[in-house]
Design an enzyme around this catalytic site. Structure first.
Site: not given
Length: 326
Positions: A83, A202
């Site tokens: 990430s 996300h």
């Protein structure tokens, strides 16, 4: 071939560990953490250790320290971030962004995600099932009928989801969806994770609007440094988006922007590492979360943590004090 990893936004800087970097008297640590030009950076990290800016900055500084070791300079490297950690692959790993630019990008990404949530708050939950062969598939019925959204596929036995705050809970504080899932998946363990900014990590339905402004901002940063015509990465990056190996600058920037608003497929990333025969890894801190995930997913002959002073000094060897990333 060696893979270098960087952690995501869920791994705050441990202040006792960070202060040990500042206190370490060796020339390498002094050059990285006590440089007069970085006083503001270290102060930011100490004041806001859970902020994504601090996490990105700490990773950057630790990789600066790693690059100063002579014995590490000749190795063939590729990079994998989780990430936010994918920004470390672009900045520290491939020198597309300096420390200041990396911190500004991390800050913008965080603000864009907060704004996209529109004032709504979200919780982050880790789901682990040691008997599962494919937990992502087992979660699909839950994802179809609730507001639970998949954020990370960390292994075939562990996923992370984001959920709107406010679900009905039982006497133990467990949301109804979690209690139902525990009945369906054998030995399922569900744990709430820290999410200080209440971001729907996300979640494409909410965050897809951040892709273009984030990508545009990164290109503007490259242009201001005269790097906008650069086409090839110095070192390949494994994309969180689909696990593919990337060597082009434009695709690497696009991958980070897209993966910021799509599910992190860490399993696919590790499958690619296995197919490439990568046998060594160095897990740049803060924290040891990514090292543990790699242990579950990859076939590594050697794995090093680059986090505590003890970990680092054991591996550092001779250093080159002038070999800074800035």
């Amino acid at each position: 071939m060696k893979v270098i990893t960087f952690p995501g936004q869920g791994t705050p800087v441990a202040l006792n560990v960070f202060r040990s970097y500042l206190a370490e008297g060796s020339s390498a640590f002094r050059a990285v953490f006590r440089d007069s030009g970085r006083i503001g950076v270290t102060r930011t990290i100490e004041q806001r250790p859970a902020d994504p800016v601090s996490i990105a900055a700490c990773s950057f500084l630790l990789f600066d320290l790693y690059r100063r070791s002579r014995k590490n300079n000749a190795e063939e490297l590729l990079f994998l971030g989780h990430s936010l950690g994918e920004l470390g692959c672009l900045g520290a790993g491939n020198r597309l962004f300096g420390l200041s630019e990396t911190m500004k990008i991390a800050s913008l990404r965080n603000k864009l995600m907060i704004n996209a949530a529109g004032g709504n708050k979200y919780e982050l939950w880790a789901i682990s099932a040691p008997r599962s062969q494919n937990l992502e598939c087992e979660l699909q019925p839950l994802l179809r009928v609730t507001d639970v959204n998949l954020a990370n596929v960390n292994s075939r036995m562990q996923c992370v989801v984001t959920v709107p705050q406010g679900y009905t809970t039982d006497s133990k504080g467990t949301p109804q969806w979690a209690a139902e899932l525990a009945l369906q998946v054998p030995r399922c363990r569900i744990q709430r994770l820290e999410n200080p900014y209440h971001i729907p990590f996300h979640n494409k339905n909410i965050l897809q609007g951040i892709e273009e402004p984030l990508l545009d901002h990164m290109w503007q940063k490259l242009k201001s440094q005269g790097l906008h015509t650069k086409r090839e990465l110095e070192h390949p990056i494994i994309s969180n988006l689909n696990g593919k190996r990337i060597t082009d600058v434009d695709k690497a920037l696009e991958s980070f922007a897209k993966s910021s608003c799509n599910v992190v497929n860490f399993v696919a990333c590790c499958d690619t590492l296995n197919s490439l025969g990568v046998s060594k890894a160095v897990h740049i801190g803060p924290g040891e979360v990514i090292g543990k995930l790699m242990h579950r997913n990859c076939k590594l002959e050697k794995s090093q943590e680059w986090n505590t002073v003890e970990d680092i000094t054991k591996e550092l060897g001779d250093v080159q004090d002038s070999n800074s990333l800035e």
